[in-house]
Design an enzyme around this catalytic site. Sequence first.
Site, PDB file in Angstrom:
ATOM      1  N   ASN A 130      33.520  35.756 -42.870  1.00 56.54           N
ATOM      2  CA  ASN A 130      32.290  35.521 -43.629  1.00 56.54           C
ATOM      3  C   ASN A 130      31.201  36.430 -43.043  1.00 56.54           C
ATOM      4  O   ASN A 130      30.698  36.166 -41.954  1.00 56.54           O
ATOM      5  CB  ASN A 130      31.890  34.044 -43.497  1.00 56.54           C
ATOM      6  N   TRP A 131      30.870  37.450 -43.811  1.00 55.98           N
ATOM      7  CA  TRP A 131      29.882  38.424 -43.308  1.00 55.98           C
ATOM      8  C   TRP A 131      28.440  37.935 -43.444  1.00 55.98           C
ATOM      9  O   TRP A 131      27.525  38.577 -42.948  1.00 55.98           O
ATOM     10  CB  TRP A 131      30.056  39.745 -44.048  1.00 55.98           C
ATOM     11  N   LYS A 132      28.227  36.856 -44.165  1.00 58.94           N
ATOM     12  CA  LYS A 132      26.866  36.356 -44.412  1.00 58.94           C
ATOM     13  C   LYS A 132      25.991  37.505 -44.962  1.00 58.94           C
ATOM     14  O   LYS A 132      26.509  38.343 -45.691  1.00 58.94           O
ATOM     15  CB  LYS A 132      26.290  35.746 -43.136  1.00 58.94           C
ATOM     16  N   SER A 137      32.511  29.911 -33.918  1.00 62.56           N
ATOM     17  CA  SER A 137      32.652  30.781 -32.748  1.00 62.56           C
ATOM     18  C   SER A 137      34.111  31.110 -32.407  1.00 62.56           C
ATOM     19  O   SER A 137      34.479  31.181 -31.234  1.00 62.56           O
ATOM     20  CB  SER A 137      31.929  30.177 -31.539  1.00 62.56           C
ATOM     21  N   GLY A 176      32.721  33.927 -38.575  1.00 63.93           N
ATOM     22  CA  GLY A 176      31.446  34.563 -38.879  1.00 63.93           C
ATOM     23  C   GLY A 176      31.265  35.821 -38.046  1.00 63.93           C
ATOM     24  O   GLY A 176      31.783  36.892 -38.362  1.00 63.93           O
ATOM     25  N   GLY A 177      30.546  35.695 -36.942  1.00 64.00           N
ATOM     26  CA  GLY A 177      30.155  36.849 -36.128  1.00 64.00           C
ATOM     27  C   GLY A 177      31.301  37.786 -35.780  1.00 64.00           C
ATOM     28  O   GLY A 177      31.172  39.019 -35.908  1.00 64.00           O
ATOM     29  N   HIS A 182      29.071  26.093 -47.419  1.00 64.33           N
ATOM     30  CA  HIS A 182      28.860  26.494 -46.018  1.00 64.33           C
ATOM     31  C   HIS A 182      27.644  25.739 -45.475  1.00 64.33           C
ATOM     32  O   HIS A 182      26.690  25.475 -46.215  1.00 64.33           O
ATOM     33  CB  HIS A 182      28.646  28.011 -45.937  1.00 64.33           C
ATOM     34  N   GLU A 234      33.954  23.113 -39.986  1.00 60.42           N
ATOM     35  CA  GLU A 234      33.056  23.932 -39.186  1.00 60.42           C
ATOM     36  C   GLU A 234      31.960  23.048 -38.578  1.00 60.42           C
ATOM     37  O   GLU A 234      30.939  22.784 -39.241  1.00 60.42           O
ATOM     38  CB  GLU A 234      32.399  24.996 -40.060  1.00 60.42           C
ATOM     39  N   GLY A 293      27.971  30.171 -34.709  1.00 56.33           N
ATOM     40  CA  GLY A 293      27.081  31.209 -34.194  1.00 56.33           C
ATOM     41  C   GLY A 293      26.481  30.893 -32.838  1.00 56.33           C
ATOM     42  O   GLY A 293      25.538  31.556 -32.408  1.00 56.33           O
ATOM     43  N   GLU A 306      25.201  26.655 -43.862  1.00 55.86           N
ATOM     44  CA  GLU A 306      23.916  27.342 -44.090  1.00 55.86           C
ATOM     45  C   GLU A 306      23.430  27.113 -45.522  1.00 55.86           C
ATOM     46  O   GLU A 306      22.228  26.984 -45.759  1.00 55.86           O
ATOM     47  CB  GLU A 306      24.065  28.840 -43.760  1.00 55.86           C
TER      48      GLU A 306
HETATM   49  C1  PEP Z   1      30.619  30.674 -40.026  1.00 61.39           C
HETATM   50  O1  PEP Z   1      29.482  31.011 -40.293  1.00 61.39           O
HETATM   51  O2  PEP Z   1      31.347  30.217 -40.922  1.00 61.39           O
HETATM   52  C2  PEP Z   1      31.077  30.790 -38.658  1.00 61.39           C
HETATM   53  C3  PEP Z   1      32.127  30.127 -38.300  1.00 61.39           C
HETATM   54  O3  PEP Z   1      30.318  31.589 -37.823  1.00 61.39           O
HETATM   55  P1  PEP Z   1      30.669  32.019 -36.316  1.00 61.39           P
HETATM   56  O4  PEP Z   1      32.129  32.405 -36.283  1.00 61.39           O
HETATM   57  O5  PEP Z   1      29.764  33.132 -36.011  1.00 61.39           O
HETATM   58  O6  PEP Z   1      30.424  30.810 -35.466  1.00 61.39           O
END
Ligand code: PEP
Length: 245
Positions: free
Chosen positions: A9-11, A208, A229-230, A93, A163, A169, A95
């Site tokens: 997920n590049w956001k 993470s 994500g990241g 998600h 999640e 993050g 967010e």
């Molecule tokens: C996400 O935003 O779905 C996520 C899991 O982010 P990260 O891997 O950066 O924690």
Amino acid sequence: MRRTLIAGNWKSNGRKAGLETFLEVLGGGLASASAEILICPPYVYLSKAVALAPEGVSIGAQNCSVEQEGAFTGEVTAGMLADCEVGAVILGHSERRELFSESSELVASKVKRANTEGLMAIVCVGESLEEREKGLAEAVVLEQVRQSLQGVGDASGIVLAYEPVWAIGTGKTASAEDAQNMHAAIRRCLREQYAEQADGIRILYGGSVKGGNAAELFAKPDIDGALVGGASLDAKEFLQIIAAG
Ligand code: PEP
């Protein structure tokens, strides 16, 4: 048998040039990958990503409209995504839930739109730190699962993503044991609604995930992959996660 799915997920990150390089590096490192791989860049880059995706990589969106079509300025519908050969969409998600006030009821309506258009819907659920500290994590997550799938009759296009909000993050990951316990609880919950299909529904872990912790998570029986994500912004790190899948 559930095939491991690793979704990035590049956001609201990335640019055209970076996407091209990313997909090139990714394509060069997939020779022995057995997992299914999905990259979800921002809307405006979806068509480019579809055109450049190496073999074995699918492209997904990070959201879609609840509406079918019409006067909804700025919205992108599930039908438009399917029309652009986008195969999946992330829905609910944390967010979107927190920053854009999306409820589980709205998520369920979006899941139905995605289903109608033949898109895989990755439905995200997860508790806050406060809820976990109060001992409410499982109750909160299972309620989100039930409400986010309310009225969704067929689960063949559904993937769940657990999640924990406090792990997104932050560099903090749920322990593999805690994640497995929640995934097993989600699967028991899915059996109430989808007796026949529940054992085939993939449940991803997100929060993470990195090259260094993916293998331990994927070794658990109900962790069927990751929503990343990241670490999905760096092709080499993402390839390490894929190698663990
Ligand atoms: C996400 O935003 O779905 C996520 C899991 O982010 P990260 O891997 O950066 O924690």
